[in-house]
Design a protein around this motif. Structure first.
Motif, PDB file in Angstrom:
ATOM      1  N   ASN A  92       0.861  -1.172   0.000  1.00 48.83           N
ATOM      2  CA  ASN A  92       0.000   0.000   0.000  1.00 48.83           C
ATOM      3  C   ASN A  92       0.895   1.218   0.000  1.00 48.83           C
ATOM      4  OD1 ASN A  92      -2.402  -1.424  -0.089  1.00 48.83           O
ATOM      5  ND2 ASN A  92      -2.654  -1.453   2.110  1.00 48.83           N
ATOM      6  N   ARG A  93       0.900   1.945   1.027  1.00 49.14           N
ATOM      7  CA  ARG A  93       1.662   3.187   1.119  1.00 49.14           C
ATOM      8  C   ARG A  93       3.146   2.898   1.356  1.00 49.14           C
ATOM      9  NH1 ARG A  93       2.059   7.452   5.422  1.00 49.14           N
ATOM     10  NH2 ARG A  93       2.327   9.336   4.202  1.00 49.14           N
ATOM     11  N   VAL A  94       4.017   3.498   0.556  1.00 44.66           N
ATOM     12  CA  VAL A  94       5.468   3.362   0.733  1.00 44.66           C
ATOM     13  C   VAL A  94       6.081   4.754   0.666  1.00 44.66           C
ATOM     14  CG1 VAL A  94       7.620   2.419  -0.201  1.00 44.66           C
ATOM     15  CG2 VAL A  94       5.504   1.091  -0.379  1.00 44.66           C
ATOM     16  N   ARG A  95       6.921   5.072   1.640  1.00 49.56           N
ATOM     17  CA  ARG A  95       7.620   6.356   1.659  1.00 49.56           C
ATOM     18  C   ARG A  95       9.068   6.125   2.098  1.00 49.56           C
ATOM     19  NH1 ARG A  95       3.636   7.159  -0.629  1.00 49.56           N
ATOM     20  NH2 ARG A  95       2.038   8.732  -0.302  1.00 49.56           N
ATOM     21  N   PHE A  96       9.951   7.016   1.638  1.00 51.62           N
ATOM     22  CA  PHE A  96      11.369   6.983   1.996  1.00 51.62           C
ATOM     23  C   PHE A  96      11.733   8.337   2.613  1.00 51.62           C
ATOM     24  CE2 PHE A  96      10.833   4.312  -1.846  1.00 51.62           C
ATOM     25  CZ  PHE A  96      11.140   3.078  -1.295  1.00 51.62           C
ATOM     26  N   PRO A  97      11.415   8.568   3.885  1.00 52.29           N
ATOM     27  CA  PRO A  97      11.612   9.887   4.490  1.00 52.29           C
ATOM     28  C   PRO A  97      13.068  10.325   4.665  1.00 52.29           C
ATOM     29  CG  PRO A  97      10.094   8.562   5.809  1.00 52.29           C
ATOM     30  CD  PRO A  97      10.689   7.668   4.765  1.00 52.29           C
ATOM     31  N   GLN A  98      13.994   9.382   4.758  1.00 53.05           N
ATOM     32  CA  GLN A  98      15.390   9.711   5.058  1.00 53.05           C
ATOM     33  C   GLN A  98      16.305   8.839   4.213  1.00 53.05           C
ATOM     34  OE1 GLN A  98      16.455  12.048   7.271  1.00 53.05           O
ATOM     35  NE2 GLN A  98      18.612  11.577   7.105  1.00 53.05           N
ATOM     36  N   PRO A  99      17.295   9.416   3.512  1.00 59.71           N
ATOM     37  CA  PRO A  99      18.220   8.583   2.743  1.00 59.71           C
ATOM     38  C   PRO A  99      19.104   7.739   3.663  1.00 59.71           C
ATOM     39  CG  PRO A  99      18.925  10.871   2.701  1.00 59.71           C
ATOM     40  CD  PRO A  99      17.611  10.846   3.412  1.00 59.71           C
ATOM     41  N   VAL A 100      19.524   6.598   3.134  1.00 59.76           N
ATOM     42  CA  VAL A 100      20.378   5.668   3.872  1.00 59.76           C
ATOM     43  C   VAL A 100      21.799   5.820   3.355  1.00 59.76           C
ATOM     44  CG1 VAL A 100      20.839   3.247   4.414  1.00 59.76           C
ATOM     45  CG2 VAL A 100      18.467   4.072   4.206  1.00 59.76           C
ATOM     46  N   ARG A 101      22.638   6.459   4.145  1.00 58.28           N
ATOM     47  CA  ARG A 101      24.053   6.626   3.771  1.00 58.28           C
ATOM     48  C   ARG A 101      24.792   5.302   3.932  1.00 58.28           C
ATOM     49  NH1 ARG A 101      22.710  10.855   6.829  1.00 58.28           N
ATOM     50  NH2 ARG A 101      22.707  12.901   5.861  1.00 58.28           N
ATOM     51  N   LEU A 106      20.448  -0.381   9.805  1.00 57.34           N
ATOM     52  CA  LEU A 106      18.995  -0.364   9.692  1.00 57.34           C
ATOM     53  C   LEU A 106      18.374  -1.458  10.547  1.00 57.34           C
ATOM     54  CD1 LEU A 106      18.616  -0.103   5.800  1.00 57.34           C
ATOM     55  CD2 LEU A 106      18.717   1.762   7.468  1.00 57.34           C
ATOM     56  N   ARG A 107      17.151  -1.169  11.014  1.00 56.40           N
ATOM     57  CA  ARG A 107      16.366  -2.163  11.750  1.00 56.40           C
ATOM     58  C   ARG A 107      14.897  -1.918  11.426  1.00 56.40           C
ATOM     59  NH1 ARG A 107      16.392  -2.080  18.211  1.00 56.40           N
ATOM     60  NH2 ARG A 107      15.428  -0.064  17.800  1.00 56.40           N
ATOM     61  N   ASP A 108      14.149  -2.993  11.290  1.00 59.19           N
ATOM     62  CA  ASP A 108      12.729  -2.917  10.967  1.00 59.19           C
ATOM     63  C   ASP A 108      11.889  -3.272  12.189  1.00 59.19           C
ATOM     64  OD1 ASP A 108      10.277  -2.885   9.546  1.00 59.19           O
ATOM     65  OD2 ASP A 108      10.489  -4.998   9.001  1.00 59.19           O
ATOM     66  N   THR A 122      -7.089 -14.920   3.130  1.00 61.22           N
ATOM     67  CA  THR A 122      -7.121 -13.863   4.127  1.00 61.22           C
ATOM     68  C   THR A 122      -6.041 -12.844   3.817  1.00 61.22           C
ATOM     69  OG1 THR A 122      -7.972 -15.389   5.798  1.00 61.22           O
ATOM     70  CG2 THR A 122      -6.933 -13.359   6.603  1.00 61.22           C
ATOM     71  N   GLN A 123      -6.466 -11.592   3.648  1.00 58.49           N
ATOM     72  CA  GLN A 123      -5.520 -10.509   3.373  1.00 58.49           C
ATOM     73  C   GLN A 123      -5.003  -9.962   4.697  1.00 58.49           C
ATOM     74  OE1 GLN A 123      -6.269  -7.514   0.176  1.00 58.49           O
ATOM     75  NE2 GLN A 123      -6.255  -6.111   1.900  1.00 58.49           N
ATOM     76  N   VAL A 124      -3.687  -9.880   4.807  1.00 60.66           N
ATOM     77  CA  VAL A 124      -3.023  -9.400   6.019  1.00 60.66           C
ATOM     78  C   VAL A 124      -2.173  -8.191   5.655  1.00 60.66           C
ATOM     79  CG1 VAL A 124      -1.355  -9.990   7.822  1.00 60.66           C
ATOM     80  CG2 VAL A 124      -2.989 -11.713   7.022  1.00 60.66           C
ATOM     81  N   ILE A 125      -2.317  -7.117   6.422  1.00 58.35           N
ATOM     82  CA  ILE A 125      -1.497  -5.927   6.207  1.00 58.35           C
ATOM     83  C   ILE A 125      -0.584  -5.751   7.407  1.00 58.35           C
ATOM     84  CG2 ILE A 125      -1.473  -3.431   5.852  1.00 58.35           C
ATOM     85  CD1 ILE A 125      -4.203  -3.725   4.489  1.00 58.35           C
ATOM     86  N   ILE A 126       0.696  -5.665   7.133  1.00 57.02           N
ATOM     87  CA  ILE A 126       1.702  -5.450   8.175  1.00 57.02           C
ATOM     88  C   ILE A 126       2.432  -4.154   7.852  1.00 57.02           C
ATOM     89  CG2 ILE A 126       3.802  -6.322   9.264  1.00 57.02           C
ATOM     90  CD1 ILE A 126       2.702  -9.151   8.768  1.00 57.02           C
ATOM     91  N   SER A 127       2.427  -3.248   8.800  1.00 53.26           N
ATOM     92  CA  SER A 127       3.128  -1.965   8.650  1.00 53.26           C
ATOM     93  C   SER A 127       4.563  -2.137   9.105  1.00 53.26           C
ATOM     94  CB  SER A 127       2.446  -0.877   9.476  1.00 53.26           C
ATOM     95  OG  SER A 127       1.145  -0.645   8.980  1.00 53.26           O
ATOM     96  N   HIS A 128       5.470  -1.619   8.304  1.00 54.40           N
ATOM     97  CA  HIS A 128       6.900  -1.707   8.594  1.00 54.40           C
ATOM     98  C   HIS A 128       7.486  -0.303   8.706  1.00 54.40           C
ATOM     99  CE1 HIS A 128       7.372  -6.047   7.708  1.00 54.40           C
ATOM    100  NE2 HIS A 128       6.340  -5.831   6.909  1.00 54.40           N
ATOM    101  N   ALA A 139      14.092   5.364   7.437  1.00 55.67           N
ATOM    102  CA  ALA A 139      14.508   5.201   6.047  1.00 55.67           C
ATOM    103  C   ALA A 139      13.320   4.851   5.163  1.00 55.67           C
ATOM    104  CB  ALA A 139      15.554   4.099   5.933  1.00 55.67           C
ATOM    105  N   CYS A 140      12.397   4.072   5.711  1.00 55.73           N
ATOM    106  CA  CYS A 140      11.276   3.590   4.919  1.00 55.73           C
ATOM    107  C   CYS A 140      10.095   3.296   5.826  1.00 55.73           C
ATOM    108  CB  CYS A 140      11.681   2.317   4.169  1.00 55.73           C
ATOM    109  SG  CYS A 140      10.388   1.588   3.145  1.00 55.73           S
ATOM    110  N   ILE A 141       8.915   3.646   5.332  1.00 54.99           N
ATOM    111  CA  ILE A 141       7.653   3.276   5.963  1.00 54.99           C
ATOM    112  C   ILE A 141       6.842   2.600   4.872  1.00 54.99           C
ATOM    113  CG2 ILE A 141       5.550   4.113   7.056  1.00 54.99           C
ATOM    114  CD1 ILE A 141       7.205   6.617   7.889  1.00 54.99           C
ATOM    115  N   ALA A 142       6.359   1.383   5.138  1.00 56.24           N
ATOM    116  CA  ALA A 142       5.627   0.651   4.104  1.00 56.24           C
ATOM    117  C   ALA A 142       4.573  -0.252   4.722  1.00 56.24           C
ATOM    118  CB  ALA A 142       6.596  -0.183   3.274  1.00 56.24           C
TER     119      ALA A 142
END
Length: 150
Positions: A92-101, A106-108, A122-128, A139-142
């Motif tokens: 669904n929604r994916v954003r990259f708020p901060q670049p990864v030098r 990184l940790r999720d 069954t549809q499952v949505i997991i936010s990361h 770095a990423c929200i998805a």
């Protein structure tokens, strides 16, 4: 690692944080390998000298490289048992708020946000949220969507 067994248990976990992955250091070799795999050879990812003088002070990982880490991180955070098949249904929604030098760690953190039973599964949505150690913004929200078949 948290294990969820069966659709009923998965449904009961909606709204809960599933956990966090181990830290992963992003090195230049991984960035270069991703560039080669995707044919995205933009200088900001590969030219260390030019990137050092650029806006981020170093090479940065591709946003899609960061996103591609979701299966790895997910396998460290949770497992789903009691279904015959798990299918990647999309994002669904994916954003990259901060670049990864290069050299960043990184940790999720994953949160189960929605479960919807349907005729095909069954549809499952997991936010990361993939955080960068020492940075205020992630770095990423998805939102990753999977289809589970019993």
């Amino acid at each position: 690692m948290r294990t969820l067994t069966g659709i009923d248990e998965i449904e009961s976990a909606v709204g809960t944080e599933l956990g966090s992955s181990q830290w992963l250091t992003v090195d230049q070799a991984a960035i270069t390998a991703f560039a080669d795999a995707t044919d995205d050879h933009q200088w900001i990812h590969l030219d260390e000298e030019r990137a050092a003088a650029g806006p981020f002070g170093a090479t940065i990982a591709h946003g899609f490289y960061t996103l591609s880490l979701l299966p790895k991180f997910s396998s460290e955070i949770f497992a789903i048992d009691g279904v015959s098949m798990k299918i990647n249904y999309g994002l669904n929604r994916v954003r990259f708020p901060q670049p990864v030098r290069v050299g960043s760690r990184l940790r999720d953190t994953a949160t189960l946000t929605d479960v919807t039973r349907g005729p095909k599964g069954t549809q499952v949505i997991i936010s990361h949220v993939i955080e960068i150690e020492g940075e205020d913004r992630p770095a990423c929200i998805a939102e990753m969507v999977s289809l589970l078949v019993e």
